[in-house]
Scaffold this motif. Structure first.
Motif, mmCIF file in Angstrom:
data_model
loop_
_atom_site.group_PDB
_atom_site.id
_atom_site.type_symbol
_atom_site.label_atom_id
_atom_site.label_comp_id
_atom_site.label_asym_id
_atom_site.label_seq_id
_atom_site.Cartn_x
_atom_site.Cartn_y
_atom_site.Cartn_z
ATOM 1 N N CYS A 370 0.844 -1.201 0.000
ATOM 2 C CA CYS A 370 0.000 0.000 0.000
ATOM 3 C C CYS A 370 0.883 1.257 0.000
ATOM 4 C CB CYS A 370 -0.887 -0.013 1.252
ATOM 5 S SG CYS A 370 -1.828 1.480 1.466
ATOM 6 N N ILE A 371 0.563 2.191 -0.888
ATOM 7 C CA ILE A 371 1.369 3.413 -0.960
ATOM 8 C C ILE A 371 0.646 4.598 -0.314
ATOM 9 C CG2 ILE A 371 2.741 2.754 -2.991
ATOM 10 C CD1 ILE A 371 0.706 4.410 -4.672
ATOM 11 N N ARG A 372 -0.451 4.296 0.406
ATOM 12 C CA ARG A 372 -1.202 5.327 1.128
ATOM 13 C C ARG A 372 -1.656 6.470 0.225
ATOM 14 N NH1 ARG A 372 -2.472 4.249 6.659
ATOM 15 N NH2 ARG A 372 -1.758 2.123 6.648
ATOM 16 N N CYS A 373 -2.114 6.109 -0.973
ATOM 17 C CA CYS A 373 -2.537 7.155 -1.903
ATOM 18 C C CYS A 373 -3.950 7.648 -1.590
ATOM 19 C CB CYS A 373 -2.483 6.618 -3.334
ATOM 20 S SG CYS A 373 -3.623 5.256 -3.603
ATOM 21 N N THR A 374 -4.690 6.869 -0.770
ATOM 22 C CA THR A 374 -6.083 7.145 -0.342
ATOM 23 C C THR A 374 -7.113 7.130 -1.485
ATOM 24 O OG1 THR A 374 -5.974 9.561 -0.434
ATOM 25 C CG2 THR A 374 -5.303 8.537 1.646
ATOM 26 N N SER A 375 -6.722 6.613 -2.645
ATOM 27 C CA SER A 375 -7.707 6.521 -3.742
ATOM 28 C C SER A 375 -8.892 5.656 -3.322
ATOM 29 C CB SER A 375 -7.079 5.888 -4.979
ATOM 30 O OG SER A 375 -5.939 6.568 -5.344
ATOM 31 N N CYS A 376 -8.604 4.606 -2.536
ATOM 32 C CA CYS A 376 -9.678 3.688 -2.127
ATOM 33 C C CYS A 376 -10.706 4.420 -1.256
ATOM 34 C CB CYS A 376 -9.119 2.472 -1.413
ATOM 35 S SG CYS A 376 -8.000 2.879 -0.068
ATOM 36 N N PHE A 387 -7.997 1.185 3.172
ATOM 37 C CA PHE A 387 -6.605 0.801 3.457
ATOM 38 C C PHE A 387 -6.401 0.580 4.950
ATOM 39 C CE2 PHE A 387 -5.149 4.918 5.066
ATOM 40 C CZ PHE A 387 -6.093 5.778 4.539
ATOM 41 N N CYS A 419 -7.445 0.661 -6.734
ATOM 42 C CA CYS A 419 -6.161 0.526 -6.022
ATOM 43 C C CYS A 419 -5.002 0.307 -7.013
ATOM 44 C CB CYS A 419 -6.242 -0.641 -5.042
ATOM 45 S SG CYS A 419 -4.672 -0.936 -4.214
ATOM 46 N N PRO A 420 -4.031 1.226 -7.055
ATOM 47 C CA PRO A 420 -2.918 1.056 -8.008
ATOM 48 C C PRO A 420 -2.012 -0.118 -7.622
ATOM 49 C CG PRO A 420 -2.528 2.956 -6.595
ATOM 50 C CD PRO A 420 -3.889 2.467 -6.268
ATOM 51 N N SER A 421 -2.046 -0.514 -6.350
ATOM 52 C CA SER A 421 -1.196 -1.631 -5.905
ATOM 53 C C SER A 421 -1.879 -2.981 -6.077
ATOM 54 C CB SER A 421 -0.804 -1.438 -4.443
ATOM 55 O OG SER A 421 -0.034 -0.278 -4.314
ATOM 56 N N ILE A 423 -4.269 -4.368 -4.489
ATOM 57 C CA ILE A 423 -4.469 -5.096 -3.222
ATOM 58 C C ILE A 423 -5.909 -5.641 -3.217
ATOM 59 C CG2 ILE A 423 -4.506 -4.877 -0.693
ATOM 60 C CD1 ILE A 423 -2.453 -2.579 -1.078
ATOM 61 N N LEU A 425 -8.596 -5.784 -1.708
ATOM 62 C CA LEU A 425 -9.258 -5.235 -0.514
ATOM 63 C C LEU A 425 -10.573 -5.940 -0.193
ATOM 64 C CD1 LEU A 425 -8.480 -1.562 -1.464
ATOM 65 C CD2 LEU A 425 -7.587 -2.715 0.556
#
Ligand code: SF4
Ligand code: SF4
Length: 508
Positions: A370-376, A387, A419-421, A423, A425
């Motif tokens: 997780c890159i903590r982008c907060t898109s989710c 996240f 989610c760009p990663s 994950i 979720l």
């Protein structure tokens, strides 16, 4: 009509063009129909037939059991050749009790209940007919519709919303139903409104289905019914989520873990309205439904009216088969649908789509950190922090994930989609919800066992006390009897003595 904005949501590619112009087709009878007893939320139905029985089309095969359950009818005429465990249309592929029917090709109907007049039949009769015909929510929720129509007895209802949003990509079965059978759909809507006793009805359609909206508008206009409004809502996933649809239309938020009925609104799926019209006006039980077949691996695809119990393999073959091995086989839409474990599984009441997606990949790339982008969080229509919840679930802190809203998650998949990663979720949330349910069940079982032991101890103690009291009572009765006998004996002896003394005196 003024619409209200909702938080979050995403715009996945609709991919509806592959099937939206294909009219509903019927398919030839399969050689075998597999009819599971569990096709709805609630208790499975109880089989009324046995192996070897000959049945007619529409005959009651299994009866609803308990307050939340649904009847199951024969999709065609033929012979029951087995009742046993068979693969269920579910991600686990675990078997469920299933009636196997071999069609005789006659399509001979059983006696059907007489038609009811939608405008004059007593509302209790209408709700009873819907329950008798085994109608359940056909949007995938499969809640027994007869029970839902009786909500008028418990809630102060004002508005009926017909969910015709069909927001999942690929699916077009509701779109085709509205375009081709608009009049029957609207009759079903009117029956629902009358039964529920509501003042207003809104049929909510996503703006990407203009022909469906036009077909319904033409008929409402011709009938002069000003109680029903056909409203186009923005095509923004998950617009078909019950609470978000109601919020878009009314501006009212349904409190977490409450029902829309708590704010005076009932939501029914549009395909359910059609099934209700069939039951009321034609006495036709729910024995078929419309299913969309689509996806990159599907050779043709389209919309098909399918008898319940039809094996998915038969349906796929009739639709032209598969072009290649799909990456994923899914029941329902790609966002909230479930993987299909086997093509042998049958079509049941809640299945609105079979998707064969993409080409089989050798191996999917693993998720990145997780890159903590907060898109989710921005995409979540429920205002949650996916996240953060996933992090807590990974650390096995389920209660803490619940504290920040895990149980309010509707499993829409918007967070995982953005989610760009990559994950997974939703899988985390589904796993956590499953663990919580299992824990609740275990706790409930433990509580129940404790309660049974306490009840048994109390019963034994009561029996012991009653026995002691009975023994004490018997002892007291025996003592009283003995004392009485002694008294009587003494009285008799005294009387005899007195007699003897009198006799001696007389003789003297
Ligand atoms: S799956 Fe749950 S957490 Fe993710 S966006 Fe949907 S409601 Fe929010
Ligand atoms: S979208 Fe994915 S990467 Fe970004 S914060 Fe959410 S979980 Fe982390």
């Amino acid at each position: 009509m003024k619409l209200f904005k909702i938080k979050g949501g995403i715009h996945p590619k609709g991919r509806k063009e592959a099937t939206s112009n294909k009219a509903i087709q019927s398919i030839p009878l399969p050689t075998m129909l597999r009819i599971p007893l569990q096709q709805h939320i609630g208790a499975p139905a109880t089989a009324l037939v046995e192996k070897g029985d000959l049945v007619k089309k529409g005959q009651l095969l299994a009866k609803a059991r308990g307050a939340v359950s649904a009847n199951i009818h024969a999709p065609t005429s033929g012979r029951i050749i087995a009742i046993g465990r068979f693969i269920a249309p579910h991600a686990s592929g675990l078997p469920g009790t299933t009636i196997t029917l071999r069609p005789d090709g006659e399509e001979a109907w059983a006696d059907r209940p007489p038609p009811l007049d939608p405008d004059t039949a007593p509302v209790d009769e209408l709700a009873k007919r819907v329950a008798e015909c085994g109608i359940v929510g056909l949007g995938g929720a499969t809640f027994p519709s007869g029970v839902k129509l009786n909500l008028r007895n418990r809630y102060d209802l004002k508005l009926l919303v017909i969910n015709a949003a069909e927001c999942e990509p690929y699916l077009t079965c509701d779109d085709r139903l509205m375009r081709e059978r608009a009049e029957d759909v609207l009759t079903g809507v009117r029956i629902m409104a009358r039964t529920l006793g509501v003042e207003r009805v809104i049929v909510a359609i996503e703006s990407n289905k203009p022909e469906a909206a036009k077909a319904l508008r033409t008929i409402t206009k011709a009938s002069g019914d000003d109680k029903i409004s056909i409203v186009e809502v923005p095509a923004r996933y998950p617009m078909g989520s019950e609470k978000h649809l109601v919020q878009t239309l009314t501006g009212k938020e349904t409190p977490a873990r409450a029902l829309t009925a708590d704010i005076g609104v009932v939501v029914h799926n549009v395909a359910t309205a059609y099934a209700i019209q069939q039951a009321v006006c034609h006495g036709r039980p729910l024995i078929s439904r419309i299913v969309t077949l689509s996806g990159e691996a599907m050779a043709e695809g389209g919309n098909f009216e399918v008898l319940l119990g039809t094996p998915v393999s038969h349906l796929v073959e009739q639709a032209g088969g598969l072009k290649h091995d799909p990456d994923r086989l899914i029941i329902g839409g790609p966002m909230m649908g479930q993987p299909l474990s086997s093509l042998r599984a049958p079509i049941i009441k809640g299945i609105n789509g079979i998707l064969a997606l993409g080409q089989k990949q050798k191996q999917a790339p693993p998720p990145m950190p997780c890159i903590r982008c907060t898109s989710c969080a921005a995409a979540c229509p429920c205002g949650l922090s996916p996240f953060d919840m996933a992090q807590r679930i990974r650390s096995d802190e389920l209660d803490s994930a619940v504290d920040i809203g895990l149980l309010d998650c509707i499993g829409c998949g918007s967070c995982a989609y953005v989610c760009p990663s990559k994950i997974p979720l939703v899988q985390y949330f589904n796993y956590a919800k499953g663990s919580l349910t299992a824990k609740q069940r275990a706790d409930h079982k433990q509580e129940e066992t404790k309660r049974l032991v306490q009840t048994r101890d109390a019963r034994m103690e009561k029996m012991r006390r009653e026995k002691q009291e009975a023994m004490a009572r018997m002892k007291a009765e025996r003592a009283a009897k003995k004392a009485k006998e002694e008294q009587q004996k003494q009285a008799a002896a005294a009387a005899q003595n007195a007699d003897t003394e009198t006799k001696i005196k007389v003789e003297a």
